[in-house]
Design a protein around this motif. Sequence first.
Motif, PDB file in Angstrom:
ATOM      1  N   ILE A 146      30.500  45.963  31.150  1.00 31.57           N
ATOM      2  CA  ILE A 146      30.937  46.791  32.292  1.00 31.57           C
ATOM      3  C   ILE A 146      29.776  46.939  33.268  1.00 31.57           C
ATOM      4  O   ILE A 146      29.933  46.786  34.483  1.00 31.57           O
ATOM      5  N   LYS A 147      28.588  47.220  32.725  1.00 28.15           N
ATOM      6  CA  LYS A 147      27.425  47.379  33.605  1.00 28.15           C
ATOM      7  C   LYS A 147      27.178  46.120  34.429  1.00 28.15           C
ATOM      8  O   LYS A 147      26.891  46.200  35.628  1.00 28.15           O
ATOM      9  N   GLU A 148      27.274  44.959  33.771  1.00 26.04           N
ATOM     10  CA  GLU A 148      27.029  43.716  34.501  1.00 26.04           C
ATOM     11  C   GLU A 148      28.025  43.540  35.638  1.00 26.04           C
ATOM     12  O   GLU A 148      27.654  43.182  36.749  1.00 26.04           O
ATOM     13  N   VAL A 149      29.301  43.817  35.359  1.00 29.38           N
ATOM     14  CA  VAL A 149      30.323  43.613  36.391  1.00 29.38           C
ATOM     15  C   VAL A 149      30.204  44.657  37.507  1.00 29.38           C
ATOM     16  O   VAL A 149      30.273  44.330  38.689  1.00 29.38           O
ATOM     17  N   ILE A 150      30.022  45.913  37.149  1.00 25.47           N
ATOM     18  CA  ILE A 150      30.043  46.973  38.165  1.00 25.47           C
ATOM     19  C   ILE A 150      28.692  47.119  38.864  1.00 25.47           C
ATOM     20  O   ILE A 150      28.632  47.328  40.069  1.00 25.47           O
ATOM     21  N   THR A 151      27.578  47.033  38.099  1.00 25.41           N
ATOM     22  CA  THR A 151      26.272  47.367  38.691  1.00 25.41           C
ATOM     23  C   THR A 151      25.331  46.179  38.861  1.00 25.41           C
ATOM     24  O   THR A 151      24.270  46.319  39.447  1.00 25.41           O
ATOM     25  N   LEU A 174      37.288  41.941  36.655  1.00 28.77           N
ATOM     26  CA  LEU A 174      37.833  43.125  35.985  1.00 28.77           C
ATOM     27  C   LEU A 174      38.839  42.735  34.907  1.00 28.77           C
ATOM     28  O   LEU A 174      38.894  43.356  33.843  1.00 28.77           O
ATOM     29  N   GLU A 175      39.620  41.705  35.193  1.00 25.56           N
ATOM     30  CA  GLU A 175      40.594  41.240  34.185  1.00 25.56           C
ATOM     31  C   GLU A 175      39.878  40.724  32.935  1.00 25.56           C
ATOM     32  O   GLU A 175      40.265  41.021  31.805  1.00 25.56           O
ATOM     33  N   ARG A 176      38.818  39.959  33.151  1.00 22.94           N
ATOM     34  CA  ARG A 176      38.020  39.429  32.035  1.00 22.94           C
ATOM     35  C   ARG A 176      37.413  40.594  31.239  1.00 22.94           C
ATOM     36  O   ARG A 176      37.423  40.625  30.014  1.00 22.94           O
ATOM     37  N   LEU A 177      36.930  41.588  31.985  1.00 21.72           N
ATOM     38  CA  LEU A 177      36.320  42.758  31.359  1.00 21.72           C
ATOM     39  C   LEU A 177      37.333  43.506  30.494  1.00 21.72           C
ATOM     40  O   LEU A 177      37.032  43.949  29.385  1.00 21.72           O
ATOM     41  N   ARG A 178      38.537  43.602  31.018  1.00 17.27           N
ATOM     42  CA  ARG A 178      39.571  44.333  30.280  1.00 17.27           C
ATOM     43  C   ARG A 178      39.857  43.660  28.939  1.00 17.27           C
ATOM     44  O   ARG A 178      39.979  44.313  27.910  1.00 17.27           O
ATOM     45  N   SER A 183      39.230  43.475  22.990  1.00 17.08           N
ATOM     46  CA  SER A 183      38.826  42.803  21.743  1.00 17.08           C
ATOM     47  C   SER A 183      37.630  43.488  21.080  1.00 17.08           C
ATOM     48  O   SER A 183      37.238  43.133  19.984  1.00 17.08           O
ATOM     49  N   SER A 184      37.059  44.478  21.760  1.00 18.62           N
ATOM     50  CA  SER A 184      35.901  45.163  21.162  1.00 18.62           C
ATOM     51  C   SER A 184      36.283  46.481  20.500  1.00 18.62           C
ATOM     52  O   SER A 184      35.463  47.136  19.868  1.00 18.62           O
ATOM     53  N   ILE A 185      37.563  46.870  20.651  1.00 19.18           N
ATOM     54  CA  ILE A 185      37.949  48.220  20.232  1.00 19.18           C
ATOM     55  C   ILE A 185      37.804  48.403  18.709  1.00 19.18           C
ATOM     56  O   ILE A 185      37.565  49.522  18.237  1.00 19.18           O
ATOM     57  N   ASP A 186      37.871  47.298  17.970  1.00 19.71           N
ATOM     58  CA  ASP A 186      37.683  47.408  16.521  1.00 19.71           C
ATOM     59  C   ASP A 186      36.289  47.921  16.162  1.00 19.71           C
ATOM     60  O   ASP A 186      36.103  48.531  15.110  1.00 19.71           O
ATOM     61  N   ALA A 316      38.287  53.170  29.681  1.00 17.19           N
ATOM     62  CA  ALA A 316      37.798  52.112  30.578  1.00 17.19           C
ATOM     63  C   ALA A 316      38.927  51.134  30.887  1.00 17.19           C
ATOM     64  O   ALA A 316      39.113  50.734  32.043  1.00 17.19           O
ATOM     65  N   MET A 317      39.706  50.784  29.863  1.00 17.10           N
ATOM     66  CA  MET A 317      40.821  49.859  30.102  1.00 17.10           C
ATOM     67  C   MET A 317      41.848  50.481  31.040  1.00 17.10           C
ATOM     68  O   MET A 317      42.372  49.819  31.935  1.00 17.10           O
TER      69      MET A 317
END
Lengths: 427, 258
Positions: A146-151, A174-178, A183-186, A316-317
């Motif tokens: 998220i940091k890479e995409v937003i900041t 943003l779609e890729r980030l979502r 896939s990281s929620i586990d 975030a999603m």
Amino acid sequence: MREIVVEHLARVEGHGDIEVVVEGDAVKRAVLRIYEGPRFFERILIGKSYYEVPDITARICSICPDPYQVASSRAIEKAMGIRVDRQVEALRELQLISDVIHSHALHLFFLALPDFLGYKDAIGMAAQYPETVKLALKVKRAGNAIKEVITGRTVHGVVTKPGGYTKVPRAEDLERLRKQLESSIDGAREAIRVFSSLKMPEYSLDDNLYIAVDPGEHYGYSGEYLLVSDGTRHPVEKYMDLTNEVTVEHSSAKHSSYKGSSFMTGALARLLLNEKRLYGEAKESYESLRDKIDPRNPFSNNMAQAIELLYSVQRAMDIIDGLLDEGIKDKLMVEVKPRAGEGIAVVEAPRGLLYHHYKLDDNGKVVFANLVTPTAQNAANMDKYLRIAVRNLKDLSDDELKLKLEMLVRAYDPCISCSVHLTRIGV
Amino acid sequence: MGKLRAAFYSLTGCQGEYLTILGMEDILLDLLSLVDIAEFKLASSKEYDGKVDIAFVEGSVSTERDLEYIKRIRGNSKILVALGDCAVWGGIQASTSGQDPKELMRSVYKTEKNLYGFLGEHKGISEVVPVDYEIQGCPIEGKEFARVLIDLVRDVKPELPDYPVCIECKVREIPCLIVERGLPCLGPITVAGCDARCPSYNTACIGCRGPIRDEANVAGELEMLLRKGYDRERILDLMSLFGARYKGLRSLIEGGKS
């Protein structure tokens, strides 16, 4: 007389010691000493253009540069009477969340968990618990993504300025980030699974006072009011009444109090004061684990962090979905015409409340800066619980006692670089 | 041949270099497994007091403790790598260079007493002990760190950039922010290696990788930005954020005072 010093605490950010003196049955001293070198940030800020302030304050901390950037941008906007776009607000919420995800994942799995499982670090832990470490890295990665995409960077992002963002993320990013978040929620579920299965130490219990931001409708990390566990609610402008900073002899971090009492800020404070604003799977997890969260035990902070980790990934999603549905504007920067003024803002950094207060001159240059950081607010409370722990554990050997005290301090997830050298100055 | 023994130490700073390293989640475990890690306080409770092959050090030399610590580290290590702007140039805190330490103490701590063993100024490591390699940046670039680590493990001399960020803007075909938009960009005097990160995000380079050692033409940059209408104080302020201890800049600032 027995003197014990835990020299340079490991697995916390920055430099600090725990110092204990026991005489007979009496605990003469049990404190966290902070000896980080002075960096004079408040002096550096004076005379600087409003535009550079978020870039400068980010450098105070590397675990939580984003709350610094968001809080300083907001305070400056208030000082100059600027209103930013709703999408800027959404991106800033994402930016604050990115820090919670990466910081909680780092703290839970890599700084706190090794103690509970009997390791010196996560690298040692990886052989025995490869799946846990893999999931941990994945969810931490999502925070950094998220940091890479937003900041534009994982540490000290480059686009957050008063007035908005210098670059707008593309819909496909943003779609890729979502997808990555999904896939990281586990990893977040794993944090809840692991920490709820551990027995939390109970060698330091006492009534605890909490302060957290009032985030409004949904659980979150910024707002205009503060909630105190005595049932009161205060506007951010009254922050001095809630912090009451004083210098102490043993630490270069100032100590805070509310009506004469030390208090706790951070994940546990937020969860206890804002539980009704949780939603989704995180709310269900909280309901089923409520009994494991003892407000009198600072170790409950770890469970609170695990629940926040899950909530933050979900939230975030949801924010990204909202942005994608609405369509991202191609410009998210309002024009800033510098003018004199005064502004105060508060956000929740992962480890608690962060206040920024600036006065600017006609040219938008800083003439006054005051920042109150989470670890400085928690410092007095950490000392209180250290004292209780030493009283209960003083029959242990030095080595056993040292580890237990280190674990207690680590439960607060102190961020020592942030805690120091920030104090009110007048010019 | 056994693995090289490496240690990660920190002086005064925010530990952004180590957060950057820990932020390379995809390759982190593989990367760190290239060496035997003797000590890495931020990530591990392991302690080690003996000799190491590679010492990575972040943070500025700001306190008596830092000074004593860095001398001990130098004595105990074959290769010393300074990581990040604090370790290379003293960091953002070195922008207070030239100010009276008593005044600094008074303005922040309301006392003239020298608290916390402050040395009076914040220095890069090479001002105090010999340094073998410097990886610049606030923070460093993770990829650059990985490359240097791999080179050292393979006994190859690491190559580090000695040319300006401007070259990277040209390569990426980013229109010049000074020429096209009149922004106070520090790309011409700042060492490359970030792939022109800030310009690629529509914002001027703030010089966070520090000046190009021995080659930054700060006088030329000052001249150019004066012509663009910026005042001298603002430009020197900007240049000082991450490069205050660069000799050329210090003489420019001191020259302006006389």
